[in-house]
Design a protein around this motif. Structure first.
Motif, short mmCIF file in Angstrom:
data_model
loop_
_atom_site.label_atom_id
_atom_site.label_comp_id
_atom_site.label_asym_id
_atom_site.label_seq_id
_atom_site.Cartn_x
_atom_site.Cartn_y
_atom_site.Cartn_z
N LEU A 87 -9.94 67.15 -41.92
CA LEU A 87 -10.62 68.31 -43.26
C LEU A 87 -10.32 69.55 -42.52
O LEU A 87 -9.92 69.95 -43.22
N PRO A 88 -11.68 69.88 -41.07
CA PRO A 88 -11.71 71.57 -41.06
C PRO A 88 -10.56 72.23 -41.42
O PRO A 88 -10.11 73.21 -41.40
N LEU A 89 -9.13 71.86 -40.62
CA LEU A 89 -8.19 72.36 -40.57
C LEU A 89 -7.36 72.70 -41.48
O LEU A 89 -6.43 73.63 -41.75
N LEU A 90 -8.30 71.85 -42.92
CA LEU A 90 -7.19 72.07 -43.79
C LEU A 90 -8.22 72.25 -45.39
O LEU A 90 -7.35 72.84 -46.23
N ARG A 91 -9.47 73.55 -44.86
CA ARG A 91 -10.32 73.70 -46.08
C ARG A 91 -9.13 74.89 -46.35
O ARG A 91 -9.83 74.92 -47.87
N ASP A 92 -8.63 75.48 -45.74
CA ASP A 92 -7.89 77.09 -46.86
C ASP A 92 -6.70 76.77 -46.95
O ASP A 92 -5.92 77.79 -47.98
N ALA A 93 -6.04 75.33 -46.94
CA ALA A 93 -4.29 75.20 -47.99
C ALA A 93 -4.96 74.59 -49.51
O ALA A 93 -5.90 74.47 -49.62
N ARG A 94 -4.07 75.39 -50.15
CA ARG A 94 -3.86 75.18 -51.28
C ARG A 94 -2.90 74.05 -51.21
O ARG A 94 -2.68 72.87 -52.51
N VAL A 95 -1.84 73.94 -50.49
CA VAL A 95 -0.38 73.38 -50.43
C VAL A 95 -0.20 72.51 -49.64
O VAL A 95 0.12 72.93 -48.31
N LEU A 96 0.23 71.18 -49.26
CA LEU A 96 0.12 70.07 -47.92
C LEU A 96 0.79 69.66 -47.93
O LEU A 96 1.39 68.72 -49.52
N ILE A 97 1.43 68.70 -47.31
CA ILE A 97 2.86 68.19 -47.47
C ILE A 97 2.18 67.05 -45.83
O ILE A 97 2.02 67.20 -45.07
N LEU A 98 1.96 65.72 -46.46
CA LEU A 98 1.89 64.88 -45.61
C LEU A 98 2.80 63.67 -45.57
O LEU A 98 4.05 63.59 -46.16
N GLY A 99 3.47 63.17 -43.94
CA GLY A 99 4.09 62.27 -43.87
C GLY A 99 3.72 61.19 -43.80
O GLY A 99 2.37 61.28 -44.06
N SER A 100 4.52 60.38 -43.21
CA SER A 100 4.38 58.40 -43.71
C SER A 100 3.38 58.11 -42.44
O SER A 100 3.06 59.08 -41.27
N GLY A 101 2.90 57.32 -42.69
CA GLY A 101 2.28 56.22 -41.06
C GLY A 101 0.54 56.24 -41.54
O GLY A 101 -0.07 56.15 -42.57
N SER A 102 0.05 54.65 -40.53
CA SER A 102 -1.18 54.58 -40.77
C SER A 102 -2.26 55.60 -40.84
O SER A 102 -3.47 55.93 -41.24
N THR A 103 -1.83 56.69 -39.84
CA THR A 103 -3.36 57.38 -39.57
C THR A 103 -2.79 58.59 -40.73
O THR A 103 -4.13 59.03 -41.37
N THR A 104 -2.04 59.13 -41.44
CA THR A 104 -2.00 60.32 -42.34
C THR A 104 -2.75 59.30 -43.78
O THR A 104 -3.41 60.62 -44.09
N MET A 119 -2.35 70.44 -54.25
CA MET A 119 -0.94 69.35 -54.67
C MET A 119 -1.02 69.31 -52.77
O MET A 119 -0.71 69.52 -52.36
N VAL A 120 -0.65 67.54 -53.20
CA VAL A 120 -0.25 67.47 -51.97
C VAL A 120 1.64 66.70 -52.04
O VAL A 120 1.46 66.05 -52.79
N ILE A 121 2.19 67.08 -51.14
CA ILE A 121 3.67 66.42 -51.15
C ILE A 121 4.00 66.21 -50.05
O ILE A 121 3.17 65.98 -48.74
N THR A 122 3.95 64.31 -50.47
CA THR A 122 4.14 62.62 -49.92
C THR A 122 5.60 62.23 -49.71
O THR A 122 6.20 62.36 -51.27
N HIS A 123 6.21 61.32 -49.34
CA HIS A 123 7.04 60.85 -49.51
C HIS A 123 6.45 59.32 -49.20
O HIS A 123 7.81 58.18 -48.90
N SER A 124 5.46 58.85 -49.06
CA SER A 124 4.87 58.24 -48.60
C SER A 124 3.88 57.33 -50.06
O SER A 124 3.34 58.14 -50.15
N PHE A 125 4.14 56.44 -50.60
CA PHE A 125 3.24 55.39 -51.05
C PHE A 125 1.92 55.57 -50.94
O PHE A 125 1.15 55.02 -51.43
N GLY A 126 1.59 55.24 -49.57
CA GLY A 126 0.29 54.48 -49.00
C GLY A 126 -0.61 55.76 -49.15
O GLY A 126 -1.66 56.02 -49.45
#
Length: 253
Positions: A87-104, A119-126
């Motif tokens: 989380l601290p690595l994302l404090r200044d972000a406004r748009v994120l991309i998240l991949g799939s997987g249990s950790t993400t 805004m979060v862009i993802t291809h993961s339903f989870g």
């Protein structure tokens, strides 16, 4: 009576069928032998290609990676720590991309609980489901061919759609990590992850220690393209050396 080595190793293989991740201490207690005996068993079984050793335990061999549903039950505490450390690595972000997987998915839960107006862009339903708990987060679900085992969308449509997007940061998981970089068991997933990494200002890999020194079919980046590795134990050996040479910062959760 304690089981002999053959019977004991048979019980270990049977346990892997129902629990894709095993711990040395738990096996020793269940089988009534010392942890040293279990470690010798696991080392012999790894040499025979029956399983893969991890720090403190063992997992299924490379050719039979657990499904994403199974992985959600593995290393839960470690993955929660990794998510919190991300989380601290994302404090200044406004748009994120998240991949799939249990950790993400764990990271997505932390984002939903503690961040807003993203805004979060993802291809993961989870990931999308986890983010839905926060109404201030806009989720853009990528198109593609649905892969039921991973709960994700893959393929040419996914990659083409990503080519017109840009993000402050990409957060990706991995099937395995080695000195060569993060790898994935599915070449289709690796192709999407490679594009995700290319469409962001910086990239973060989130993965627990069971992925260390494991090599899967498709590498999606070398470490020079990854700004941070967030994990639960410090890497050692050749991988640690390569991370330092590549400028990839290791963050421990």
């Amino acid at each position: 009576m304690k089981p002999d080595k053959s019977a004991r190793q048979g019980k270990i293989m049977a346990a892997l069928e129902t629990s894709p991740s095993l711990r040395v201490a738990e096996l020793a207690q269940t089988l009534g032998v010392s942890t040293e005996t279990i470690r010798r068993d696991l080392d012999q079984m790894t040499s025979a290609g029956l399983l893969n050793r991890t720090y403190g335990g063992a997992v299924r061999p490379l050719h039979s990676e657990p499904t994403v549903a199974e992985r959600h039950t593995m290393f839960v505490t470690e993955r929660q720590r990794i998510a919190r450390a991300t989380l601290p690595l994302l404090r200044d972000a406004r748009v994120l991309i998240l991949g799939s997987g249990s950790t993400t998915v764990h990271v997505a839960h932390e984002i939903a609980a503690k961040l807003k107006d993203l805004m979060v862009i993802t291809h993961s339903f989870g990931v999308a489901a986890a983010l839905s708990a926060n109404p201030t987060i806009k989720t853009l679900l990528l198109p593609g061919e649905y892969h039921a085992g991973e709960g994700t969308l893959l393929g040419g449509h996914t990659i083409a759609f990503l080519q017109d997007l840009y993000a402050d940061c990409t957060i990706l998981g991995a099937s395995g990590l080695s000195e060569e970089g993060p790898t994935d068991a599915l070449p289709e997933s690796a192709a999407v992850y490679s594009t995700m990494a290319a469409r962001a200002a910086r990239s973060v890999v989130v993965a627990d220690h069971s992925k260390f020194n494991r090599l899967f079919t498709a590498r999606y980046a070398d470490w020079r393209r990854i700004g941070h590795l967030v994990t639960d134990q410090a890497p050692e050996g050749a991988m640690a050396t390569q991370l330092q040479l590549s400028g990839t910062q290791v963050v421990l959760g």
